[in-house]
Write an enzyme that holds these catalytic residues in place. Structure first.
Site, short mmCIF file in Angstrom:
data_model
loop_
_atom_site.label_atom_id
_atom_site.label_comp_id
_atom_site.label_asym_id
_atom_site.label_seq_id
_atom_site.Cartn_x
_atom_site.Cartn_y
_atom_site.Cartn_z
N ASN A 15 102.30 71.31 85.86
CA ASN A 15 103.25 70.23 85.60
C ASN A 15 102.77 68.92 86.22
O ASN A 15 102.85 67.85 85.59
CB ASN A 15 104.64 70.59 86.15
CG ASN A 15 105.33 71.66 85.33
OD1 ASN A 15 105.01 71.86 84.17
ND2 ASN A 15 106.29 72.33 85.93
N HIS A 59 105.69 78.64 88.67
CA HIS A 59 107.10 79.04 88.74
C HIS A 59 107.37 79.87 89.99
O HIS A 59 108.13 80.84 89.96
CB HIS A 59 107.53 79.78 87.47
CG HIS A 59 107.66 78.87 86.29
ND1 HIS A 59 107.78 79.34 85.00
CD2 HIS A 59 107.67 77.51 86.19
CE1 HIS A 59 107.87 78.31 84.17
NE2 HIS A 59 107.80 77.19 84.86
N TYR A 119 99.70 78.61 82.37
CA TYR A 119 99.85 77.35 83.08
C TYR A 119 98.55 76.97 83.79
O TYR A 119 98.24 75.78 83.92
CB TYR A 119 101.00 77.43 84.08
CG TYR A 119 102.36 77.31 83.44
CD1 TYR A 119 102.87 76.08 83.04
CD2 TYR A 119 103.14 78.44 83.22
CE1 TYR A 119 104.12 75.98 82.45
CE2 TYR A 119 104.39 78.35 82.62
CZ TYR A 119 104.88 77.12 82.23
OH TYR A 119 106.10 77.02 81.63
#
Length: 817
Positions: A229, A279, A288
């Site tokens: 992210n 996560h 990811y």
């Protein structure tokens, strides 16, 4: 706005000359200013240079459109443009760009349209723009297509995504990552045709929703961004800076990205042992982690040679290529046990993810060539080897133009010799995963603990992934390069994943609205020890996943499981298997897909079994062999094995949000039945991948290994009389080894040397003491964490494990004369 023609020369160096021979990657030397220009601090032309480099990264230029290799990619672009334009809403008072993608009406409090419409709208616009900007595409430089894109950006801003939206709704990701990423890409592609005032409005929307890439989600839910992210957010902010000619924004993005170039010891990020967690508790290298890899490489490549290039702190990321990613790629496929919920996606399989890794690492190799040519050569050879050994799919099928350009250049370079798959053992204690690699095969072991989730579900994905990280074993081999990619997950029995011990209580499928990363409440002993990176001991204190209605009301299934990984085989032990659910308890030895028509022969103790579908048997055996896979031993006196040959039908939609068409595959399954409500049950079997039936039978008759212990406290084996693997689940002693705390131990003893490796899989002990009554030895070398407190008549070591990361501590001794 400045056009390319006015910025084609930078600091006296032709940009086209920089690009010559670089190909579709638009890589470091080609994607920013030359180093000499950067040193002057000149920025006047740097923004344009970076923007054009990013445009070329998106389109893959320069490449030869007449090359047949690019034909399908160009046809795909044509289709994207044609389909996208067909769906454009051409009404004069439109409030949406496409007829099938309606933006939420924020003036209507009852309108619940989801935010994914924003990302989907900009993604479609970016696809059309890419066709317009790519040489060889039918719509290249077509003025009508350009007009559609420019008008679409304006409509999308006015009615879907702008700085005046009072708050994010539905999913923050669409406002901060997905939507702006595709919008910025579109702007980069058609930049010279956008009114400057409109561009300023579009960039203001990015400033509104991504004011600082260090954080994601706007108030009141703002949190520190991490991992993939963070990388996504940084790339968006950097592109916003490039398009808006803001050095401050580019610096903000670069510095925020640099903050994740460090190892973490908990939560999201890169771990020193090669783990990648996202996560907070999910092993996610293959999903990811791939996003992280891609975005970081994009930004590193883009900024190198510019006034904003990264400094020395990038070394942690560069090391991750071989430490984090390479160990979980085998023959051009990303191992599924690090792909989280993405293993339930029809369009995102292990080979697809490996293709991305290869493309991006090849790009990065070009970027480090000047500073570290040996590393660059090593990476290219590794990627070339993966591509050469892929016997399942075509890396160019459905590939983008940039990917085709990068990989075709790699394959055409005769100076790059393919590297073989490495041989070795890797323990990823940070994410409860292990990989054992031998010639022709690799075994992945996926575990769960208080720190690491069994599996992740969310957005309707991975609905049946309950047992995929519960001691599951993933066997990859040269003979079948498509085992897990060929519709394995929608058709396999989710209650018979290889390697697991479970009760067969049905668990409810996760619904679209459920998110979670369920993990054991109390199990901490998960990990193992590596011996010189060649062999390893792996183990877990299994706390079985439960039906949600029983959590806290009934004890879960408990067991102690170990895998001892050596040259020819992996010895699997289980003990203390106890359950009160009232459902049958099984340990799954194998569940192999035979694809659509396979008739691989199964042999039990030398007897060839029927190949008809529906065949099953339960009998006591000492060994089994499955054609194309390998052998299975059941040491000591054998075991009562159940086997089944069946055909199973399922759909990707059953496990995620993908295709609904049914698909059918054949399977051979083998398991050990522990009955209902067992107390202290155990098992032992040996995987011998790649062995033929004769080799399997010979090893069963004359094993070169011995099981020394298989209890809930100690599981231990000896191989070739000189190598030992022991998992102590409690302070205990075994023969000539005594330990003061739970630990994993590997030993190798020769006539003149003793090698010791110790790990604390609980990640909780400050020290582990170990006493070895194996004779008198003198310390030759040891890690700083190893202290010899006595060397004669027994050897006593104190291991400092206070760092608490479950890593292995090594020492080597020579025998005293």
């Amino acid at each position: 706005m400045t056009s390319e023609s006015s910025t084609g020369e930078t600091a006296g160096v032709s940009r086209r000359r920089l690009l010559a021979g670089i190909g579709g990657g638009v890589l470091l030397a080609a994607s920013g200013l030359p180093r000499a220009a950067a040193a002057t601090g000149t920025t006047a032309d740097a923004f344009d240079d970076l923007r054009l480099a990013w445009r070329d990264r998106l389109t893959g230029v320069p490449f030869d459109p007449s090359d047949p290799l690019f034909r399908d990619g160009l046809r795909g672009l044509d289709s994207t443009v044609r389909t996208g334009r067909y769906r454009i809403d051409r009404s004069p008072d439109r409030t949406q760009v496409f007829t099938d993608l309606r933006f939420r009406d924020l003036s209507d409090p009852n309108d619940t349209q989801a935010s994914w419409i924003i990302t989907s709208t900009y993604t479609r616009l970016a696809g059309i723009a890419k066709g317009w900007a790519t040489p060889g595409c039918t719509y290249y430089q077509n003025p009508d297509v350009l007009a559609d894109v420019v008008a679409g950006l304006k409509t999308a801003h006015d009615h879907g995504y702008n700085a005046g939206i009072p708050r994010e709704y539905s999913n923050w990701w669409d406002f901060e990552i997905g939507g702006p990423a595709q919008m910025l890409n579109t702007c980069a592609l058609v930049h010279d045709s956008i009114d400057p005032a409109d561009l300023a409005d579009y960039l203001a929307a990015v400033d509104r929703f991504v004011p600082d890439p260090r954080y994601n989600m706007q108030e009141p839910y703002t949190e520190l961004s991490t991992g993939a992210n963070r990388a996504d957010l940084c790339l968006n902010v950097a592109l916003r800076g490039i398009l808006g000619r803001s050095g401050e924004k580019i610096t903000q993005a670069r510095d925020a990205l640099g903050e994740i170039f460090r190892y973490v010891s908990s939560g999201d990020g890169l771990y020193q042992d090669g783990s990648y967690i996202h996560h907070k508790t999910v092993a996610y290298t293959g999903a990811y982690g791939v996003i992280l890899l891609s975005r970081v490489i994009d930004l590193l490549a883009l900024l190198t040679g510019s006034p904003w290039e990264f400094g020395a702190n990038r070394s942690v990321f560069l090391d991750s290529v071989e430490r984090t990613y390479a160990p979980v790629v085998f023959n051009n496929q990303m191992m599924d046990f690090v792909r989280g919920r993405s293993l339930s996606r029809f369009g995102e399989r292990g080979h697809h993810q490996a293709h991305t890794v290869i493309e991006r690492v090849t790009v990065l190799a070009d970027s480090v060539e000047q500073d570290d040519p040996q590393r660059a050569a090593r990476w290219r050879a590794m990627c070339r080897g993966w591509l050469d050994r892929d016997t399942y799919d075509n890396v160019f099928k459905d590939a983008s133009i940039p990917r085709i350009a990068v990989l075709s250049r790699l394959l055409a370079d005769d100076s790059v010799k393919p590297a073989p798959e490495p041989v070795g053992f890797t323990m990823f204690a940070g994410m409860a995963r292990a990989v054992h690699r031998r010639p022709g095969w690799a075994l992945g072991i996926a575990m769960a603990s208080k720190r690491v989730a069994y599996y992740e579900t969310g957005a309707g994905e991975n609905r049946k992934g309950f047992h995929t990280g519960e001691g599951a074993t993933y066997l990859y081999n040269d003979a079948d390069n498509g085992q897990f990619d060929d519709d394995y997950w929608p058709t396999v029995d989710p209650y018979r994943i290889p390697g697991i011990t479970l009760n067969k209580m049905p668990l409810p499928d996760k619904t679209g609205g459920e998110w979670g990363e369920a993990h054991p409440a109390s199990a901490t002993w998960v990990g193992g020890a590596s011996l010189e990176g060649r062999h390893g001991a792996v183990g877990m204190d299994l706390e079985g996943i439960q039906h949600r209605d029983l959590v806290g009301k009934q004890p879960p299934l408990r067991a102690r499981k170990s895998w001892f990984c050596f040259d020819k085989y992996v010895i699997a032990l289980g003990a203390g298997i106890t359950d009160v659910s009232g459902h049958p308890v099984e340990t799954i030895v194998e569940n192999r897909s035979l694809h659509t028509s396979g008739r691989n022969v199964l042999t039990l103790d030398g007897e060839v079994q029927p190949t008809e579908l529906g065949w099953s048997a339960t009998r006591k055996v000492r060994w089994a062999h499955l054609e194309g896979v390998g052998g299975y031993l059941f040491p000591r006196t054998g075991a009562r094995l159940s086997a089944l040959r069946e055909e199973r039908t399922g759909a990707w939609q059953d496990i995620g949000n993908s295709k609904s068409d049914p698909t059918t595959r054949r399977f051979v399954t083998m398991w050990l039945d522990h009955g209902t409500s067992p107390t202290g049950a155990d098992y032992a079997y040996v995987l011998v991948p790649g062995a033929d039936a004769a080799q399997t039978a010979a090893l069963a008759e004359n094993p070169d290994f011995q099981i020394l212990a298989n209890t809930k406290d100690v599981q231990a084996v000896r191989v070739n009389d000189n190598e030992f693997g022991v998992n102590f689940f409690a302070a205990a002693d075994l023969a000539n080894i005594r330990v003061s705390a739970p630990c994993s131990v590997m030993l190798r003893r020769t006539s003149d040397q003793l090698v010791v490796s110790v790990a604390d899989p609980t990640q909780s002990s400050k020290t582990v003491g170990i006493e070895l009554t194996l004779g008198s030895y003198r310390l030759a070398e040891a890690d700083p964490t190893v202290t010899v407190t006595r060397s004669s008549p027994s050897l006593v070591l104190s291991i400092d494990t206070s760092a608490g990361l479950g890593d292995s501590h090594h020492a080597r001794f020579s025998r005293r004369c």
